[in-house]
Design a protein around this motif. Structure first.
Motif, short mmCIF file in Angstrom:
data_model
loop_
_atom_site.label_atom_id
_atom_site.label_comp_id
_atom_site.label_asym_id
_atom_site.label_seq_id
_atom_site.Cartn_x
_atom_site.Cartn_y
_atom_site.Cartn_z
N GLY A 92 0.78 -1.22 0.00
CA GLY A 92 0.00 0.00 0.00
C GLY A 92 0.81 1.27 0.00
O GLY A 92 0.25 2.35 -0.14
N LEU A 102 1.75 3.18 -5.17
CA LEU A 102 0.78 2.78 -6.19
C LEU A 102 1.28 3.21 -7.56
O LEU A 102 1.72 4.36 -7.75
CB LEU A 102 -0.58 3.42 -5.92
CG LEU A 102 -1.39 2.87 -4.74
CD1 LEU A 102 -2.71 3.62 -4.62
CD2 LEU A 102 -1.64 1.40 -4.89
N ASP A 117 -0.61 -2.11 -6.91
CA ASP A 117 0.20 -1.95 -5.71
C ASP A 117 1.59 -2.51 -5.97
O ASP A 117 1.73 -3.67 -6.36
CB ASP A 117 -0.45 -2.65 -4.52
CG ASP A 117 0.39 -2.56 -3.27
OD1 ASP A 117 0.68 -1.43 -2.85
OD2 ASP A 117 0.75 -3.61 -2.72
N ASN A 147 -9.30 8.36 -6.29
CA ASN A 147 -9.98 8.50 -5.00
C ASN A 147 -10.94 7.33 -4.75
O ASN A 147 -11.07 6.86 -3.61
CB ASN A 147 -10.73 9.83 -4.94
CG ASN A 147 -9.80 11.02 -4.91
OD1 ASN A 147 -8.66 10.92 -4.45
ND2 ASN A 147 -10.27 12.16 -5.41
N ARG A 158 -8.80 4.21 -3.82
CA ARG A 158 -8.24 4.34 -2.47
C ARG A 158 -9.32 4.18 -1.40
O ARG A 158 -9.09 3.57 -0.35
CB ARG A 158 -7.53 5.68 -2.32
CG ARG A 158 -6.26 5.81 -3.15
CD ARG A 158 -5.57 7.14 -2.92
NE ARG A 158 -5.16 7.28 -1.53
CZ ARG A 158 -5.59 8.23 -0.72
NH1 ARG A 158 -6.47 9.13 -1.15
NH2 ARG A 158 -5.18 8.31 0.52
N SER A 159 -10.51 4.73 -1.66
CA SER A 159 -11.58 4.63 -0.67
C SER A 159 -12.14 3.21 -0.56
O SER A 159 -12.56 2.78 0.52
CB SER A 159 -12.72 5.60 -1.01
OG SER A 159 -13.32 5.26 -2.26
N PHE A 166 -8.15 0.81 0.08
CA PHE A 166 -7.00 1.21 0.88
C PHE A 166 -7.38 1.96 2.16
O PHE A 166 -6.51 2.45 2.86
CB PHE A 166 -6.06 2.10 0.07
CG PHE A 166 -5.37 1.38 -1.05
CD1 PHE A 166 -4.10 0.86 -0.87
CD2 PHE A 166 -5.98 1.22 -2.28
CE1 PHE A 166 -3.47 0.19 -1.90
CE2 PHE A 166 -5.35 0.56 -3.31
CZ PHE A 166 -4.08 0.04 -3.12
N SER A 167 -8.67 2.04 2.46
CA SER A 167 -9.10 2.82 3.62
C SER A 167 -9.16 2.00 4.89
O SER A 167 -9.08 2.53 5.98
CB SER A 167 -10.46 3.46 3.35
OG SER A 167 -11.44 2.45 3.10
N THR A 224 -0.86 5.22 1.65
CA THR A 224 -0.13 5.49 0.41
C THR A 224 0.68 6.77 0.55
O THR A 224 0.17 7.80 0.97
CB THR A 224 -1.10 5.60 -0.77
OG1 THR A 224 -1.88 4.41 -0.86
CG2 THR A 224 -0.34 5.79 -2.07
N ASN A 246 -2.40 15.77 -0.60
CA ASN A 246 -2.48 14.46 0.06
C ASN A 246 -1.12 13.93 0.50
O ASN A 246 -1.02 12.77 0.92
CB ASN A 246 -3.13 13.44 -0.88
CG ASN A 246 -4.60 13.72 -1.14
OD1 ASN A 246 -5.47 13.32 -0.37
ND2 ASN A 246 -4.87 14.42 -2.23
#
Length: 297
Positions: free
Chosen positions: A33, A36, A63, A87, A90-91, A94-95, A108, A131
């Protein structure tokens, strides 16, 4: 190692191209993670079974540590569309940590991509700054710097072609073949991936648990989806439970096209309705001779 700069017979300085490294050992300090890799890839098909499943391009995210791929359709190649796709990925993946807390998933911190206009734009760089992402771009004529994505896409396309040929379907089923290829690729051992000295899969590295392949079925095989009871709105506005007639058809004939992204059901394309439905009550015919897909004009 020859010098990069040499002199020809006409005393003109020329720059030699740096030799490409074909094989490199994985970075042992890299974590799942953390980095990316991205690339915008074109859709190999010009049509799809349904209008909702056709995209001219896809954003492929991989990844770097686990090599797990994620594919998201793009309606355009604009920077804003690419940022929205990143986004979303990731949501969705990866959240949160993997089940049982065995995943080594980290936040990340680095994005790696080629030198496409959507990645070199100021809007994309501003997104990385907000970010706290460190952006690494491949230089021109050296796509091997983003080789993880390129090699993964090659494997996904190989699986996609195998699915289409075995299912005896045309290019209109490409979207479903690509999505299913990503899931199959994740549960296949990769020779460069190791966990505790043994060969492993990208799914196990990413989630921390071994994959369960019991739910996988033969893509594009014929199947039957159960008809369920439904609520019908009466004249007075109230909802009345309507039962299926005893002598009527108890199910819809369809084609298995993959897994649903939002629930645990199977995605089934119903040719008579020209729709993709999700259900867990499905009977599969995995020893089929030919698929049931008919192209509708």
């Amino acid at each position: 190692q020859p010098d990069l700069i040499s002199t020809s017979d006409h005393n003109i300085a020329t720059i030699r191209k740096k030799n490409r490294v074909k094989f490199s050992d994985p970075n042992p300090d890299l974590r799942v993670g953390e980095t990316l890799c991205f690339d915008v890839v074109p859709n190999p098909s010009k049509t799809s079974i349904t209008s909702e499943t056709f995209f001219a391009n896809y954003l492929l995210a991989v990844d770097k540590k686990s090599r797990k791929p994620f594919l998201h359709g793009l309606t355009s190649k604009s920077t804003s569309e690419v940022i929205s796709a990143i986004n979303y990925i990731r949501s969705q993946y990866f959240s949160t940590q993997a089940k049982d807390g065995q995943s080594e998933l980290l936040p990340t911190s680095r994005l790696q991509a080629d030198a496409g206009t959507m990645f070199t734009s100021e809007e994309f760089k501003d997104m990385c700054t907000k970010n706290n992402f460190k952006l690494t771009l491949a230089v021109a004529k050296h796509l091997e710097m983003n080789s993880i994505v390129e090699r993964t896409w090659q494997s996904i396309m190989y699986l996609r072609n195998a699915f289409l040929v075995h299912g005896k379907v045309d290019d209109s089923a490409t979207h479903f073949a690509l999505q299913y290829a990503c899931k199959v690729f994740s549960v296949i051992p990769v020779k460069t991936l190791r966990k505790e000295g043994r060969l492993t899969t990208s799914y196990e590295l990413f989630y921390g648990v071994k994959p369960n392949i019991n739910r996988f079925r033969v893509l594009f095989c014929p199947c039957v989806v159960k008809k369920h009871t439904y609520y019908k709105t009466a004249a007075n506005g109230s909802k009345v439970l309507t039962e299926t007639k005893p002598l009527s058809q108890r199910g819809f004939r369809g084609i298995f096209v993959g897994f649903d992204d939002y629930d645990s059901g199977y995605s089934v394309y119903i040719p008579s309705l020209r729709q993709v439905v999700s259900s867990n009550d499905v009977i599969f015919d995995e020893e089929f001779i030919s698929a049931l897909i008919q192209k509708h004009q």
